[in-house]
Design a protein around this motif. Structure first.
Motif, mmCIF file in Angstrom:
data_model
loop_
_atom_site.group_PDB
_atom_site.id
_atom_site.type_symbol
_atom_site.label_atom_id
_atom_site.label_comp_id
_atom_site.label_asym_id
_atom_site.label_seq_id
_atom_site.Cartn_x
_atom_site.Cartn_y
_atom_site.Cartn_z
ATOM 1 N N VAL A 138 0.834 -1.199 0.000
ATOM 2 C CA VAL A 138 0.000 0.000 0.000
ATOM 3 C C VAL A 138 0.870 1.250 0.000
ATOM 4 C CG1 VAL A 138 -1.627 1.395 1.360
ATOM 5 C CG2 VAL A 138 -2.007 -1.061 1.106
ATOM 6 N N GLU A 139 1.883 1.264 0.863
ATOM 7 C CA GLU A 139 2.782 2.417 0.957
ATOM 8 C C GLU A 139 3.504 2.663 -0.374
ATOM 9 O OE1 GLU A 139 5.381 1.602 4.195
ATOM 10 O OE2 GLU A 139 3.801 1.728 5.718
ATOM 11 N N THR B 299 1.261 4.354 -2.990
ATOM 12 C CA THR B 299 0.573 5.560 -2.512
ATOM 13 C C THR B 299 1.320 6.833 -2.905
ATOM 14 O OG1 THR B 299 -0.422 4.415 -0.630
ATOM 15 C CG2 THR B 299 -0.223 6.811 -0.467
ATOM 16 N N HIS C 5 -7.862 5.605 -8.398
ATOM 17 C CA HIS C 5 -7.248 5.549 -7.073
ATOM 18 C C HIS C 5 -8.318 5.584 -5.970
ATOM 19 C CE1 HIS C 5 -3.818 6.889 -9.502
ATOM 20 N NE2 HIS C 5 -3.043 6.424 -8.539
ATOM 21 N N LYS D 257 -3.868 10.894 0.635
ATOM 22 C CA LYS D 257 -3.139 9.723 0.168
ATOM 23 C C LYS D 257 -3.922 9.095 -0.980
ATOM 24 C CE LYS D 257 -0.593 8.265 4.295
ATOM 25 N NZ LYS D 257 -0.355 7.138 5.252
ATOM 26 N N ILE E 233 -4.196 5.917 -3.233
ATOM 27 C CA ILE E 233 -3.778 4.519 -3.280
ATOM 28 C C ILE E 233 -4.225 3.909 -4.606
ATOM 29 C CG2 ILE E 233 -3.875 2.286 -2.099
ATOM 30 C CD1 ILE E 233 -4.826 3.881 0.412
#
Length: 232
Positions: free
Chosen positions: A34-35, A38, A58, A113, A115
């Motif tokens: 995920v990070e 992102t 996203h 954020k 994603i």
């Protein structure tokens, strides 16, 4: 499975779940994915975060800030929810259509954020606990939007404005806050005219239900606002 256990499980499922709780269900490897997928974007107050009709590529999550979620129908814009720190933006609509069916505007400087949608969808398929928590979160959001829309429908000015003030208090988690919008913006959120909004704020202040100093609001009698919402 006995009835007592069924009742206990049913009650636990009904507890509201936050967006951040969904991420807690991910494994360390999944959190890393995920990070890595992102992107963090900054939006200034009044800036459009998302525009209705864009391709949904996203999942958006508010790291810090405040935004309003708008839907346009028959050329009329309606605000369906206010979103604060730790909220998904339009998660209940994100999987319904290829194109985004809502718009979002920052009401104060907001960090978002973004994603990747494909990564997010794969996590839903891989991790049952994550998927279950996300469903619970989305169901809670849908329930909130439906009740908010229903309560605002046919409310008088006092009822609509009271609902918005209570909603802002919940978002900021405080009975004292600075309005993120002008009087015109507040009127738009409540679906009222600027004049009636100003007059109602003045009446609430005179009745010592709230204290108003320019844009600073202090709710003195939250129960009175709730009663106005109920009867307004």
């Amino acid at each position: 499975m006995n009835f007592e256990y069924q009742t206990e499980r049913y009650q636990s499922v009904q507890e509201p779940i936050r967006a951040i709780d969904c991420f807690k269900a991910l494994t360390s490897d999944q959190k890393t994915r995920v990070e890595n997928s992102t992107t963090i974007l900054q939006f200034t107050k009044g800036e459009t975060i998302l525009k209705q009709g864009f391709v949904a590529s996203h999942i958006l999550y508010i790291e810090k800030g405040l935004a309003k979620l708008d839907v346009t129908n028959d050329s009329k814009i309606s605000t369906v929810k206010l979103l604060g720190d730790g909220s998904f933006i339009g998660i209940v609509c994100s999987f319904a259509c290829t194109n985004i069916d809502f718009s979002a505007v920052a009401l104060e400087d907001t960090s978002i954020k973004m994603i990747n949608m494909d990564v997010f969808v794969n996590l839903i398929k891989e991790n049952g606990e994550f998927a279950f928590k996300l469903i619970r979160h989305m169901s809670s959001n849908t329930n909130s939007i439906v009740h908010r829309t229903s309560r605002l429908f046919n409310k008088n000015v006092g009822g609509s404005l009271s609902l918005i003030l209570l909603e802002l208090s919940e978002v900021y988690q405080s009975k004292e806050f600075t309005l993120p919008v002008t009087r015109i913006g507040l009127a738009s959120l409540a679906g009222c005219s600027k004049e009636s909004t100003i007059n109602t704020l003045a009446k609430f202040h005179a009745d010592e239900i709230i204290e108003v100093k320019d844009k600073h609001i202090k709710i003195l009698k939250p129960e009175s606002l709730k009663l106005i919402v109920k009867n307004g």
